[in-house]
Write a protein that holds these residues in place. Structure first.
Motif, mmCIF file in Angstrom:
data_model
loop_
_atom_site.group_PDB
_atom_site.id
_atom_site.type_symbol
_atom_site.label_atom_id
_atom_site.label_comp_id
_atom_site.label_asym_id
_atom_site.label_seq_id
_atom_site.Cartn_x
_atom_site.Cartn_y
_atom_site.Cartn_z
ATOM 1 N N LYS A 2 -4.282 -0.408 0.490
ATOM 2 C CA LYS A 2 -4.478 0.563 1.493
ATOM 3 C C LYS A 2 -5.702 1.303 0.790
ATOM 4 C CE LYS A 2 -2.254 3.000 4.485
ATOM 5 N NZ LYS A 2 -2.484 2.096 5.713
ATOM 6 N N SER A 193 5.443 0.587 -5.847
ATOM 7 C CA SER A 193 4.388 -0.011 -4.884
ATOM 8 C C SER A 193 5.188 0.179 -3.690
ATOM 9 C CB SER A 193 3.798 -1.419 -5.095
ATOM 10 O OG SER A 193 3.276 -1.190 -6.315
ATOM 11 N N THR A 195 4.381 -0.992 0.731
ATOM 12 C CA THR A 195 3.839 -1.570 1.884
ATOM 13 C C THR A 195 3.793 -0.683 2.947
ATOM 14 O OG1 THR A 195 3.533 -3.556 0.586
ATOM 15 C CG2 THR A 195 3.097 -3.634 3.064
ATOM 16 N N GLU A 230 -2.586 -2.452 7.526
ATOM 17 C CA GLU A 230 -1.526 -2.741 6.648
ATOM 18 C C GLU A 230 -1.994 -2.678 5.351
ATOM 19 O OE1 GLU A 230 1.802 -6.162 6.353
ATOM 20 O OE2 GLU A 230 0.639 -6.068 8.030
ATOM 21 N N GLY A 231 -1.256 -2.436 4.418
ATOM 22 C CA GLY A 231 -1.824 -2.673 2.991
ATOM 23 C C GLY A 231 -0.681 -1.764 1.871
ATOM 24 N N THR A 232 -0.735 -1.912 0.976
ATOM 25 C CA THR A 232 0.137 -1.616 -0.225
ATOM 26 C C THR A 232 -0.368 -0.363 -0.947
ATOM 27 O OG1 THR A 232 0.939 -3.532 -0.530
ATOM 28 C CG2 THR A 232 1.167 -2.310 -2.469
#
Length: 286
Positions: A2, A193, A195, A230-232
């Protein structure tokens, strides 16, 4: 990963003798910028002397949203006009649904007033969608040992799962509007982490310590804004740290806030003031 859009440093103010860092809203962060997360104050850390006056939050009304109070240190006594009265200590949380209207106070315990001690408390306001703004008011108070603690990275990361789901585990509270909230404590070099699905707003505020987040250094008292793709989010602690993190879908409705009320129109704000003044929120009997 992200994308980090911006970092905002909380500004200091004195609130009735209580050291306070106003995280949002601010001159840089509009009240609806991270909707449904509307407001965040970070009180302390501060040492109160013996025979002190305690927290400065006497009886006041709310309508149209929820308050989540994180007791990092010290204690807080919640009292409201629906009959709830509870003392929550360090590591605990208070979740209050104001809904159609409530009057409450947040004070220090008699023991804290007499003996003094450390205090550090955060209060978050979470907006309710229009369909829930007139639900009956409710309150949940949880001590530290009533909140699931998820231990990761060989003990260097501990997630206090407050609402929603974290690492496949149900948190202590399942909210009306699918709000996921946690505090995460890191030892130095602890890594975590997460998501985040597309379209969800992230709340990311570093209470203490220092982190490397998606390659960028984040210092304490900073709020981080991410994109909504959407992302980590990859996190590594460079020192012992405490993070407030959450995510939720925005309501995509107008936000009109004035004083202690958050509604969808100016007329609804006027009605809220009238209802309170006419006693429709109930009476304060304490």
């Amino acid at each position: 990963m992200k994308k980090i859009i911006a970092k905002y440093k909380a500004g200091y103010t004195d609130m009735g003798g209580l050291d306070t860092y106003r995280v949002m809203p601010s001159q840089e962060v509009a009240i609806d910028a991270l909707e449904p997360f509307l407001f965040l104050n970070h009180h302390g850390p501060q040492i109160y002397p013996a025979n002190n006056r305690g927290l400065p939050f006497g009886p006041h009304p709310h309508k149209g949203f929820e308050t989540v109070t994180f007791i990092v240190d010290g204690d807080i006594v919640h009292t409201d006009n629906t009959g709830y009265n509870s003392k929550i200590e360090a590591g605990g949380i208070q979740w209050m649904t104001a809904g159609k209207g409530i009057i409450h106070s947040e004070n220090s315990s008699k023991e804290f007033l007499k003996n003094g001690g450390n205090v550090e408390i955060l209060q978050l306001w979470v907006n309710l969608p229009a369909k829930f703004k007139n639900v009956d008011p409710a309150y949940i108070g949880l001590q530290k040992d009533e909140i699931p603690h998820l231990i990761l990275d060989d003990g260097k990361v501990i997630i206090d799962a407050i609402s929603g789901n974290w690492e496949g585990e149900k948190a202590a509270i399942q909210s009306l509007a699918d709000i996921h909230l946690a505090t995460i404590s890191f030892e130095k070099e602890g890594k975590y982490s997460i998501t985040i699905p597309e379209g969800r707003t992230v709340l990311f505020y570093l209470i203490s310590g220092q982190l490397i987040v998606n390659g960028e250094k984040i210092d304490k008292l900073n709020l981080v804004e991410f994109d909504d793709n959407e992302g980590t989010i990859q996190i590594e602690a460079t020192e012992k740290s405490l993070l407030l993190i959450g995510h939720a879908l925005p309501n995509n409705e107008p936000v009109v806030a004035q004083g202690p009320f958050v509604m969808n129109t100016r007329l609804e704000i006027q009605e809220a003031y009238a209802d309170y003044q006419e006693g429709k929120f109930g009476k304060w009997k304490h």
